[in-house]
Scaffold this motif. Structure first.
Motif, PDB file in Angstrom:
ATOM      1  N   CYS A  46       0.829  -1.220   0.000  1.00  0.00           N
ATOM      2  CA  CYS A  46       0.000   0.000   0.000  1.00  0.00           C
ATOM      3  C   CYS A  46       0.856   1.258   0.000  1.00  0.00           C
ATOM      4  N   GLU A  47       1.950   1.243   0.769  1.00  0.00           N
ATOM      5  CA  GLU A  47       2.846   2.390   0.808  1.00  0.00           C
ATOM      6  C   GLU A  47       3.548   2.573  -0.539  1.00  0.00           C
ATOM      7  N   LEU A  48       3.914   1.452  -1.149  1.00  0.00           N
ATOM      8  CA  LEU A  48       4.567   1.510  -2.452  1.00  0.00           C
ATOM      9  C   LEU A  48       3.634   2.079  -3.511  1.00  0.00           C
ATOM     10  N   LEU A  49       2.338   1.737  -3.396  1.00  0.00           N
ATOM     11  CA  LEU A  49       1.344   2.202  -4.363  1.00  0.00           C
ATOM     12  C   LEU A  49       0.540   3.376  -3.806  1.00  0.00           C
ATOM     13  N   GLY A  50       1.144   4.131  -2.924  1.00  0.00           N
ATOM     14  CA  GLY A  50       0.441   5.235  -2.275  1.00  0.00           C
ATOM     15  C   GLY A  50       0.209   6.409  -3.201  1.00  0.00           C
ATOM     16  N   ALA A  51      -0.024   7.566  -2.608  1.00  0.00           N
ATOM     17  CA  ALA A  51      -0.373   8.774  -3.380  1.00  0.00           C
ATOM     18  C   ALA A  51       0.871   9.378  -4.020  1.00  0.00           C
ATOM     19  N   ASN A  52       1.304   8.811  -5.131  1.00  0.00           N
ATOM     20  CA  ASN A  52       2.427   9.332  -5.888  1.00  0.00           C
ATOM     21  C   ASN A  52       2.018   9.403  -7.356  1.00  0.00           C
ATOM     22  N   TRP A  53       2.894   9.909  -8.181  1.00  0.00           N
ATOM     23  CA  TRP A  53       2.500  10.195  -9.564  1.00  0.00           C
ATOM     24  C   TRP A  53       2.075   8.953 -10.329  1.00  0.00           C
ATOM     25  N   TYR A  54       2.794   7.823 -10.124  1.00  0.00           N
ATOM     26  CA  TYR A  54       2.434   6.649 -10.910  1.00  0.00           C
ATOM     27  C   TYR A  54       1.156   6.004 -10.399  1.00  0.00           C
ATOM     28  N   ALA A  55       0.890   6.100  -9.079  1.00  0.00           N
ATOM     29  CA  ALA A  55      -0.360   5.563  -8.543  1.00  0.00           C
ATOM     30  C   ALA A  55      -1.551   6.397  -9.023  1.00  0.00           C
ATOM     31  N   VAL A  56      -1.368   7.736  -9.040  1.00  0.00           N
ATOM     32  CA  VAL A  56      -2.432   8.618  -9.510  1.00  0.00           C
ATOM     33  C   VAL A  56      -2.685   8.389 -11.001  1.00  0.00           C
ATOM     34  N   ALA A  57      -1.597   8.253 -11.780  1.00  0.00           N
ATOM     35  CA  ALA A  57      -1.737   8.014 -13.217  1.00  0.00           C
ATOM     36  C   ALA A  57      -2.450   6.687 -13.475  1.00  0.00           C
ATOM     37  N   ALA A  58      -2.078   5.658 -12.715  1.00  0.00           N
ATOM     38  CA  ALA A  58      -2.721   4.352 -12.868  1.00  0.00           C
ATOM     39  C   ALA A  58      -4.194   4.424 -12.501  1.00  0.00           C
ATOM     40  N   THR A  59      -4.504   5.172 -11.449  1.00  0.00           N
ATOM     41  CA  THR A  59      -5.892   5.320 -11.012  1.00  0.00           C
ATOM     42  C   THR A  59      -6.721   6.026 -12.081  1.00  0.00           C
ATOM     43  N   LEU A  60      -6.153   7.102 -12.638  1.00  0.00           N
ATOM     44  CA  LEU A  60      -6.865   7.834 -13.692  1.00  0.00           C
ATOM     45  C   LEU A  60      -7.038   6.968 -14.941  1.00  0.00           C
ATOM     46  N   GLY A  61      -6.017   6.185 -15.268  1.00  0.00           N
ATOM     47  CA  GLY A  61      -6.116   5.289 -16.418  1.00  0.00           C
ATOM     48  C   GLY A  61      -7.180   4.230 -16.202  1.00  0.00           C
ATOM     49  N   LEU A  62      -7.203   3.661 -14.999  1.00  0.00           N
ATOM     50  CA  LEU A  62      -8.216   2.658 -14.678  1.00  0.00           C
ATOM     51  C   LEU A  62      -9.606   3.279 -14.710  1.00  0.00           C
TER      52      LEU A  62
END
Length: 227
Positions: A46-62
């Protein structure tokens, strides 16, 4: 553009986005199963996939994939209903060769959308959204994914709602898997039945993985965090 202006193009969009969502669910399920063995390992993810640029980008893509899939599902349903016209009211018996899931994709889709909204509120809003905008969250730690799983499934109402959601998702995926393969032209005469079996087995194992996590936390069978 034919992908958006033709019924075949929209079916292709549905197939591609559907397969992408199945791949995401596979990753999500594998991640959740980690919680059955180690709360600390799950929180590390969860910390690795937290609120960072790649997590946000992945969320927006999903989110974009999900929106496309849902919107086109409703568009195709409306087109099919218009194409049938008054004939749909004259049908008194269900076609024997048409699966139940295929006949009720709209209802299943509505249940899945409602379940997705509930899931996003319980986890994404309280975790990533809270961390991004520094909003107070129930546990005081937006990276404590393990704690949010415990909190959510300690409520019997959420347990029942999630299982209903997952069952609806199974019906949708078990039909959508082989339907997507068929739309993309990868089935052929030999592989048509094979893809149906592969899709059924794959989606069943996938959904059983999610249900196992729900029930494990509901009955306090999951491990605790290390002190």
């Amino acid at each position: 553009m034919w992908l958006f202006n033709s019924s075949i193009g929209r079916k292709v969009v549905m197939s591609v986005t559907g397969i992408a969502l199945i791949l995401f669910l596979t990753f999500h399920c594998c991640m959740n199963i980690v919680a059955l063995f180690s709360g600390d390992a799950y929180n590390t993810i969860c910390e690795l996939l937290g609120a960072n640029w790649y997590a946000v980008a992945a969320t927006l893509g999903l989110a974009a994939l999900a929106v496309f899939h849902i919107v086109y599902a409703f568009i195709l349903t409306a087109q099919n209903r218009r194409a049938r016209g008054n004939e749909r009211y004259a049908v008194t018996e269900k076609p024997e060769k048409v699966e139940w899931a295929s006949q009720n994709m709209l209802v299943l889709g509505i249940i899945i959308v409602l379940g997705l909204c509930l899931h996003l509120f319980n986890f994404w809003y309280n975790m990533m959204f809270a961390e991004l905008f520094e909003i107070a969250d129930p546990l005081g730690d937006p990276a404590d994914g393990f704690g949010y799983i415990q909190l959510t499934f300690s409520n019997p109402v959420f347990v029942v709602l999630y299982i209903i959601w997952l069952i609806a998702l199974w019906f949708h995926l078990s039909h959508g898997f082989w339907s997507a393969i068929q739309t993309l032209g990868w089935n052929g005469k030999t592989w048509f039945c094979r893809w149906k079996v592969i899709g059924l087995v794959y989606t069943t194992l996938l959904i059983l993985g999610f249900i196992a996590v729900v029930l494990a936390f509901a009955f306090n069978c999951a491990p605790s965090l290390c002190c």
